[in-house]
Scaffold this active site. Structure first.
Site, short mmCIF file in Angstrom:
data_model
loop_
_atom_site.label_atom_id
_atom_site.label_comp_id
_atom_site.label_asym_id
_atom_site.label_seq_id
_atom_site.Cartn_x
_atom_site.Cartn_y
_atom_site.Cartn_z
CB VAL A 151 -3.70 1.75 -2.09
CG1 VAL A 151 -3.62 1.07 -3.45
CG2 VAL A 151 -3.37 3.23 -2.24
CG ASP A 152 -3.38 -2.94 1.15
OD1 ASP A 152 -2.97 -3.27 0.02
OD2 ASP A 152 -2.67 -2.99 2.16
CG LEU A 153 -8.82 -0.38 3.39
CD1 LEU A 153 -9.23 0.74 4.34
CD2 LEU A 153 -9.25 -1.72 3.95
N GLY A 211 -9.42 -3.98 -2.46
CA GLY A 211 -10.33 -4.99 -1.94
C GLY A 211 -11.76 -4.72 -2.35
CG ASP A 229 -1.74 1.24 1.36
OD1 ASP A 229 -2.91 1.24 0.95
OD2 ASP A 229 -1.21 2.25 1.88
#
Length: 401
Positions: A173-175, A178, A145
């Site tokens: 960014v991960d979220l 996802g 991220d």
């Protein structure tokens, strides 16, 4: 076994080969919606975030792991062994979706590429989440991220105007990746109902971050002008930022000319509504520095609470800058049921952030609390594959599970 509650994705089974945040967040949302999520983890180690602490709870689970792994069952399986891959192939035949976030090419080298797995189930939905996707010169690099925020331009527009670039305070960014994966999977499930075919989904952190630049990216692509940091201000709307009152800070969002006019009326500054420098938003943007200097002096004359009352009277959005603690104490949190109580394996009862998806009548529910490593291995092998206790014991003895 946890009490089941039918959801919108009831009857859908997801093999979750992901770890850390982007993938687990995706599958947690699918689990919140009722899908049966089988979290496949490496024996004796599991998801990396199981070790990301403190804080840890009494049963050893980390707060980080708990944040993205409710509504899942944990199965330990060594995918580096042929026996482990055999079990996975059997599970694929009984599953609808596979989600993985290994480095590009990892599953292909194990003989678990999409082209191979769809021979086992032709309508399989196969989703990969990687740093940079399965094409391009960076396809083999790992995804983080923080690195993506740096490379994708997000940090360059975050932080004080005269300060250093700053990452967003959560792994945003991960979220985003996802959520994008979850959206793609649900769309693929809908398409499968109509066309009876599977899909190959390729989600990358880098793509997700670029897409999230939205209007900032559009400003740049249209004009060629490099975006810059505005701190808590907005590049296209003025005034839309934080201001310091005489006892703290507040966020103030005059999003259009009507709100601006109402605010000016409430504070007895009608001349600002006719002044050519300030009367419309484009003029206020052009004369940002002059107007903000005037407003800085104005906001310092009253308390945060006073300004909130003034803004409420003018129906202009404003809010105090709450700590996380104050945010969770807000009455809206209770009204929206955004904190849920969970009894973990071992009996400890904790509070978790609830799903933000409010759907009637098939609401999201906590069917399974975040699991201990391998907690459901025996259950899954018996229930889905018909393994007897002797077969399961042999797999355990060989360190396959």
């Amino acid at each position: 076994m946890a009490q089941t509650q039918q959801g919108l994705l009831d009857g859908i089974r997801v093999l979750d080969l992901t770890r850390v945040l982007a993938g687990p967040y995706c599958t947690m949302v699918l689990g919140d919606l009722g899908a049966d999520i089988i979290k496949v983890e490496e024996p004796n180690k599991g998801d990396d975030t199981r070790q990301w602490g403190p804080p840890f709870l009494k049963n050893g689970l980390s707060a980080y792991f708990i944040s993205a792994n409710r509504n899942k069952r944990s199965l330990t399986l060594d995918l580096r062994s042929e026996s482990g891959r055999k079990v996975l192939r059997e599970l694929i035949q009984k599953s609808d979706v596979l989600v993985e976030n290994f480095k590009t090419g990892t599953l292909e080298r194990m003989g678990l590429a999409y082209e191979e797995l769809k021979k086992l189930r032709s309508d399989l939905i196969y989703c990969t989440i990687t740093g940079f996707g399965h094409t391009g010169p960076y396809k083999s690099l790992p995804g983080y991220d923080f690195i993506t925020q740096a490379m994708g331009g997000l940090m360059s527009i975050t932080g004080a105007e005269d300060g250093e670039p700053v990452r967003v305070g959560v792994a945003i960014v991960d979220l985003l990746a996802g959520q994008n994966a979850c959206n793609a999977i649900t769309a693929a499930l809908f398409a499968r109902e109509r066309h009876k075919t599977g899909q190959r989904i390729d989600i990358s952190l880098f793509d997700s971050q670029l897409a999230a630049l939205t209007y900032v990216a559009s400003n740049y692509l249209i004009t060629g002008n490099l975006p810059k940091r505005f701190g808590n201000a907005h590049p296209n709307i003025v005034p839309y930022q934080t201001f310091q009152a005489n006892d703290g800070y507040l966020a103030f969002a005059s999003g259009n000319d009507l709100q601006w006019n109402r605010f000016c009326t409430e504070v007895d500054r009608l001349e600002w509504t006719t002044n050519q420098r300030f009367s419309t938003n484009p003029q206020r943007v052009a004369n940002r520095a002059e107007l903000i200097s005037i407003l800085d002096a104005l906001f310092l004359t009253k308390s945060v609470e006073d300004w909130l009352k003034i803004c409420e009277a003018a129906t202009v959005p404003a809010a105090p800058i709450n700590t996380v603690a104050k945010a969770f104490q807000h009455p809206q949190v209770e009204a929206r049921e955004m904190v849920v109580e969970a009894a973990l394996p071992g009996g400890e009862v904790i509070n978790l952030v609830a799903s933000p998806l409010k759907i009637t009548p098939q609401e999201t529910r906590m069917r399974y609390p975040p699991p201990l490593l391998g907690q459901h291995t025996e259950e899954i092998l018996q229930e889905l594959l018909g393994y007897d206790l002797e077969q399961i014991a042999r797999l355990k003895q060989a360190n396959v599970t």
